[in-house]
Design an enzyme around this catalytic site. Structure first.
Site, PDB file in Angstrom:
ATOM      1  N   HIS A  74     -59.941   2.118   5.851  1.00 39.59           N
ATOM      2  CA  HIS A  74     -59.330   3.441   6.005  1.00 39.59           C
ATOM      3  C   HIS A  74     -59.165   3.792   7.482  1.00 39.59           C
ATOM      4  CE1 HIS A  74     -59.593   7.923   6.283  1.00 39.59           C
ATOM      5  NE2 HIS A  74     -58.635   7.809   5.394  1.00 39.59           N
ATOM      6  N   GLU A  77     -56.137   2.074   8.778  1.00 40.17           N
ATOM      7  CA  GLU A  77     -54.905   2.759   8.360  1.00 40.17           C
ATOM      8  C   GLU A  77     -54.566   3.878   9.339  1.00 40.17           C
ATOM      9  OE1 GLU A  77     -54.092   6.489   5.744  1.00 40.17           O
ATOM     10  OE2 GLU A  77     -55.345   5.034   4.679  1.00 40.17           O
ATOM     11  N   HIS A  78     -55.590   4.619   9.791  1.00 34.67           N
ATOM     12  CA  HIS A  78     -55.370   5.693  10.762  1.00 34.67           C
ATOM     13  C   HIS A  78     -54.870   5.142  12.094  1.00 34.67           C
ATOM     14  CE1 HIS A  78     -57.028   9.655   9.260  1.00 34.67           C
ATOM     15  NE2 HIS A  78     -57.296   8.844   8.248  1.00 34.67           N
ATOM     16  N   GLU A 147     -59.598   9.274  16.764  1.00 34.54           N
ATOM     17  CA  GLU A 147     -59.479   9.194  15.303  1.00 34.54           C
ATOM     18  C   GLU A 147     -60.813   9.382  14.604  1.00 34.54           C
ATOM     19  OE1 GLU A 147     -56.693   9.168  13.288  1.00 34.54           O
ATOM     20  OE2 GLU A 147     -55.982   9.695  15.282  1.00 34.54           O
ATOM     21  N   GLU A 154     -61.433  14.978   8.077  1.00 34.94           N
ATOM     22  CA  GLU A 154     -60.865  14.637   6.767  1.00 34.94           C
ATOM     23  C   GLU A 154     -61.968  14.552   5.713  1.00 34.94           C
ATOM     24  OE1 GLU A 154     -58.397  10.955   4.641  1.00 34.94           O
ATOM     25  OE2 GLU A 154     -58.475  11.095   6.831  1.00 34.94           O
TER      26      GLU A 154
END
Length: 462
Positions: A74, A77-78, A147, A154
């Site tokens: 994940h 992906e960022h 990030e 998130e």
């Protein structure tokens, strides 16, 4: 005589309509598939639209992580859109916007996806951008640190979505101490420590030609897509230095997670039994059974008139605010169950009627109910394939799950072959006398305590 002619004419129209519907399904655009020398597969469906969706479906998700690097897929992906050796983050965002395109990505437990939606004439640029971000991302230290904060925020947002929280708990208890039991985002301590070396290692370990599908739908030429794939992805490695990473085995455990909080207004509960993987022959019957249970929400106009018996009971008895059945499939296992949102005083009754309906699937489901569910399932499948993006997603997922795209007429034939006896046999195999996994959050004092001594499904203590 006149009445007889009307009946004959009506029958003829039904026959012609049925034949026409069959021809429509048979005449849908063909899904063309080509494998490159390095194992990367190119799959596309050309429907002649002025727009297209093209993406990379990668057979790698959080299931391939361990406790130390859980969250890496994940995190990666960022990082994909934060700049490459050719484009800065600003250059990438401006190029996408100037094309009028959309670029997106998501990570699941078994797959990572990067895709772009653009004008058909811009297909070459879209493919080139996708190739650039998965092969040439700079993974700069400053961007990684930035990030970290984004992902931690998130995670806080996800924690406010109780449905996602409950499903994470459900996986954690159903697949205890295995890869599927871990969350996609990973624990907070991992997010704070994942570094560039972890990201590079994940790419070099999993981003290999045989594990990637370049899928496209809309106004796309398959031959053009093959040429683009050879040019941009032809150098992707096909071999591993050692052995290829094996799919981690994940065993199901009938168990519970209960997080009681009496200050919350509603109880959120998910209950599931172990189902099967994508390619198992029992998948389609379980999908029909899932449709038989259905879903319901208080905002629905018709409750007592819905075909789902559980929806009728929930509406008449004011048993819950909403419920939805689910059939979550993975490569070799799955979760078949129900998610419900109830007021504290109705939890016991809602669970009671749920178990009654599950048992009726094993013992007394009728042919007319199954026929209605099969038609609804086929309708939902066709409605889902509305537009180039869901079609592209369907192509990419099916190529990873089945190594081919199942034609609609074949899927329809497999659904049509199911009858009430099939449903009873399959549901008896997976539901009857099976210990479920349960995850519950909120005021759950009335959630029944289940007797595990018999390893039985729903044997309530009285």
């Amino acid at each position: 005589f006149f009445y007889f002619n009307l009946l004959t004419l009506a029958a003829l129209h039904r026959h012609l309509a049925t034949r026409a519907a069959g021809q429509v399904i048979l005449n849908v655009p063909e899904t063309k598939v080509t494998a490159l020398e390095n194992g990367l597969r190119v799959a596309s469906e050309d429907s002649g639209l002025s727009t297209c969706t093209v993406g990379l479906w990668i057979d790698a998700g959080s299931r391939y992580e361990n406790e130390r690097n859980n969250g890496t897929a994940h995190f990666l992906e960022h990082m994909a859109f934060k700049g490459t050796r050719k484009r800065s983050q600003l250059d990438l965002e401006l190029e996408i916007e100037n094309m009028g395109a959309h670029l997106n990505a998501y990570t699941s437990r078994e797959q990572t996806v990067y895709y772009a939606k653009a004008f058909s004439k811009d297909l070459p640029r879209a493919v080139e951008i996708l190739a650039d971000i998965i092969q040439n991302s700079t993974l700069g230290e400053a961007e990684i640190e930035r990030e970290r904060g984004v992902i931690l925020r998130e995670m806080q947002e996800v924690e406010t979505n109780l449905q996602e929280v409950v499903f994470d708990y459900l996986h954690a208890t159903a697949y205890q101490a295995t890869a599927l039991g871990r969350t996609i985002l990973g624990p907070t301590e991992n997010i704070k420590t994942i570094n560039r070396a972890d990201l590079v290692e994940y790419i070099t370990t999993h981003y290999k030609g045989p594990r990637i599908v370049l899928a496209a739908a809309g106004g796309v030429s398959h031959d053009e897509l093959i040429d683009l794939a050879k040019y941009h992805f032809g150098k992707l490695p096909t071999r591993y230095k050692g052995e290829a990473p094996a799919l981690p085995l994940c065993s199901f455990t009938g168990s519970e997670i209960r997080v009681r909080d009496d200050k919350m207004p509603l109880a959120h509960i998910a209950i599931a039994v172990e189902a099967v993987g994508w390619s198992h022959p029992d998948t389609i019957p379980l999908m029909v059974a899932n449709t038989l249970i259905g879903n319901w929400d208080r905002s629905f106009g018709g409750g007592v008139n819905l075909s789902s018996k559980l929806a009728q009971m929930a509406c008449q008895g004011n048993l819950c605010h909403s419920f939805q059945s689910f059939n979550t499939c993975y490569t070799d296992t799955g979760l078949w169950g129900l998610y419900m949102v109830c007021e504290p005083g109705t939890v016991r009754d809602m669970m009671h009627f749920t178990q009654m309906e599950w048992m009726s699937l094993c013992t007394s489901v009728t042919e007319s109910e199954v026929a209605r569910a099969k038609n609804l399932l086929k309708t939902n499948m066709l409605l889902h394939l509305d537009g180039s993006t869901p079609i592209c997603e369907d192509i990419g997922r099916q190529m990873l799950c089945y190594s081919r795209r199942i034609p609609l007429h074949e899927l329809e034939a497999r659904i049509d072959a199911i009858d009430a006896t099939t449903i009873k046999d399959v549901c008896t195999k997976y539901i009857y006398d099976k210990a479920p996994a349960i995850a519950a959050v909120g005021p759950i004092e009335q959630l029944p305590d289940y007797n595990r001594i018999r390893s039985g499904m729903f044997w309530m203590r009285t």
